[in-house]
Design an enzyme around this catalytic site. Structure first.
Site, short mmCIF file in Angstrom:
data_model
loop_
_atom_site.label_atom_id
_atom_site.label_comp_id
_atom_site.label_asym_id
_atom_site.label_seq_id
_atom_site.Cartn_x
_atom_site.Cartn_y
_atom_site.Cartn_z
N HIS A 122 0.88 -1.37 0.02
CA HIS A 122 -0.16 -0.08 -0.03
C HIS A 122 0.91 1.24 0.03
CE1 HIS A 122 -2.99 3.08 1.74
NE2 HIS A 122 -3.84 2.24 1.57
N ASP A 199 2.75 -3.80 8.47
CA ASP A 199 1.59 -3.13 8.04
C ASP A 199 0.30 -4.09 8.23
OD1 ASP A 199 -0.59 -2.03 7.06
OD2 ASP A 199 0.35 -1.46 4.99
N GLN A 202 -4.66 -4.58 7.21
CA GLN A 202 -5.82 -5.59 6.57
C GLN A 202 -5.70 -6.97 7.77
OE1 GLN A 202 -8.10 -5.15 4.39
NE2 GLN A 202 -6.98 -3.24 3.72
N LYS A 225 -10.63 -0.29 10.09
CA LYS A 225 -10.71 -1.42 9.48
C LYS A 225 -11.11 -2.70 10.14
CE LYS A 225 -7.93 0.21 5.56
NZ LYS A 225 -6.83 0.23 4.76
N CYS A 363 -4.82 2.13 -3.94
CA CYS A 363 -3.43 2.65 -3.15
C CYS A 363 -2.29 1.76 -3.46
CB CYS A 363 -3.78 2.80 -1.73
SG CYS A 363 -5.09 3.99 -1.38
C1 LIG Z 1 -5.97 0.84 4.59
C2 LIG Z 1 -4.38 0.56 4.61
C3 LIG Z 1 -3.32 1.46 5.00
C4 LIG Z 1 -3.70 2.73 5.22
O1 LIG Z 1 -4.57 2.77 6.34
P1 LIG Z 1 -4.97 4.34 6.95
O2 LIG Z 1 -6.37 3.83 7.73
O3 LIG Z 1 -5.52 4.92 5.66
O4 LIG Z 1 -3.84 4.97 7.43
C5 LIG Z 1 -2.09 0.83 4.95
N1 LIG Z 1 -1.98 -0.39 4.46
C6 LIG Z 1 -2.97 -1.19 4.10
C7 LIG Z 1 -2.43 -2.70 3.75
C8 LIG Z 1 -4.26 -0.94 4.12
O5 LIG Z 1 -5.25 -1.65 3.83
#
Ligand SMILES: *Cc1c(COP(=O)(O)O)cnc(C)c1O
Length: 405
Positions: A122, A199, A202, A225, A363
């Protein structure tokens, strides 16, 4: 044990909405999840009963707000199995959490150092490291993916070296649904002395996250999320690393001692949390995790598997549909292209039928460029989605195909 999805749906007020008379079919959960009443109530309750600033008042409301706010830190610490509660740093979300780490690492990087990311990042976990490397004269290396959308583990091992200062990778890809073998890859990275950032944007909503078991140094996620409000998230960081991590935002709360000419920093977690935090959001995040914890996790995972299996089965049988991302270990996401149709047009036609999906680059522009596509249509599933909704998606796609042919 199976999940009582009908009862679960009743707890999400928005799911009974109609759009142009059609029931909402919400399949954009990788962008953000809907909120159960328990989370909405937590926000209202805070503002109705104990709104006060934390950590500073000499009055009962401030004490109560502080107590709830710090209890929320315990809730998050327990949810991800942190060693100690001080390892949980509040942020506005994943993006800010990664920026916190990048800002610090940027000050520690030297020319010749290397940072390893993957082709499936992302932008939040790519642009941060790309810029940190640029400023420090360090080198960004990118682990390739195979045709199924899985990380090339041999390439990963080959790209690691004693110059690798950090490996940053997603737990689960938002664009492909790939679940990465983060524990095994973390072990490889630790063997060359690199720090590891996951990260977890998800990953947090789809499994049992245990940061000690993973063995990483940082795990970043967003509340929104995982059924919590927007504007709040957390960085988990190993205390031994974060204790000396360069501070980033400076100001109130994060200091120990201040003179006109100088200042010293407080201890974790405050040293990395400047200013008045998103108190309501933090309480909402704790309410979301408490709520999530009431569900049978095995039943949740089984239900999510069933949704994705049905989606894949119907996608494979759909003439002219190309699935983007066929990892063996995959969860929650079906990205696809319809032959001859732009993803935006597909999304528009589905929206007219009450079906909410994501279209575009997810993204992940460099990933789309690598795949040679402008973007995808993406249906992403959460625990409150039903097999009927998956069927509705494909019925709508058949219509879209006719209209766009
Ligand atoms: C949504 C997402 C992000 C960014 O999250 P934010 O809530 O916009 O800061 C980063 N990495 C992954 C894999 C995502 O799905």
């Amino acid at each position: 044990m199976s999940l009582d999805v009908a009862a679960l749906r009743q707890q999400f007020p928005i799911l009974s909405r109609k759009l142009d008379g059609k029931p909402l079919v919400y399949l954009d959960n990788a962008a953000t999840t809907q909120k159960p009443q328990a989370v909405i109530d937590a926000l209202v309750d805070y503002y109705t009963t104990c709104n006060a600033n934390v950590h500073r008042g000499a009055h009962q409301l401030a004490d109560e707000a502080t107590r709830r706010y710090e209890q929320a830190r315990d809730t998050v610490a327990k949810f991800i199995n942190a060693n100690v509660r001080e390892e949980v740093i509040w942020t506005s979300g994943t993006t800010e959490a990664i920026n916190l780490v990048a800002n610090g690492l940027g000050q520690l990087l030297n020319a010749g150092d290397e940072v390893l990311v993957t082709e499936m990042e992302h932008h939040a976990n790519l642009v941060t490291w790309q810029q940190a490397c640029k400023h420090a004269g360090a080198t960004l290396k990118v682990v390739p993916i195979n045709a199924r959308g899985e990380l090339d583990e041999a390439a990963f091992a080959a790209l690691l070296s004693t110059n690798t200062r950090l490996v940053a990778m997603p737990h689960v890809s938002n664009a492909l649904g790939t679940v990465n073998p983060i524990k095994a890859l973390t072990a490889k990275a630790k063997a060359v002395g690199a720090l590891v950032l996951i990260d977890g944007a998800q990953g947090i909503a789809h499994g049992d996250v245990d940061v000690q078991d993973i063995g990483c140094d940082f795990y970043a996620f967003s509340g929104h999320k995982v059924f919590a409000p927007t504007g709040v998230g957390a960085l988990w960081g190993r205390a031994s690393v974060l204790a000396d991590w360069p501070v980033w935002l400076v100001g109130g709360e994060m200091i120990q001692d201040v003179t006109y000419q100088d200042a010293t920093w407080g201890a974790l977690p405050n040293r990395l949390e400047a200013g008045t935090p998103n108190i309501a959001g933090v309480l909402g995040l704790a309410a979301a995790l408490d709520w999530f914890n009431t569900l049978d996790k095995a039943a949740v995972q089984q239900h999510e598997k069933a949704l994705l299996a049905s989606a894949h089965e119907q996608a494979e049988a759909f003439d002219g549909l190309r699935i983007i991302g066929n990892a063996t270990n995959k969860i929650g996401v079906l990205s696809f292209m319809l032959d001859g149709a732009h993803p935006a047009d597909v999304g528009f036609i589905l929206d007219r039928q009450g079906i909410a999906i994501r279209t575009g680059d997810n993204c992940a522009q460099p990933l789309m460029k690598k795949l040679g596509i402008p973007g995808t249509a993406r249906a992403s599933f959460s625990i409150y989605n039903t097999l009927d909704e998956v069927d509705a998606l494909f019925a709508a796609l058949r219509k879209a195909k006719m209209m766009l042919a």
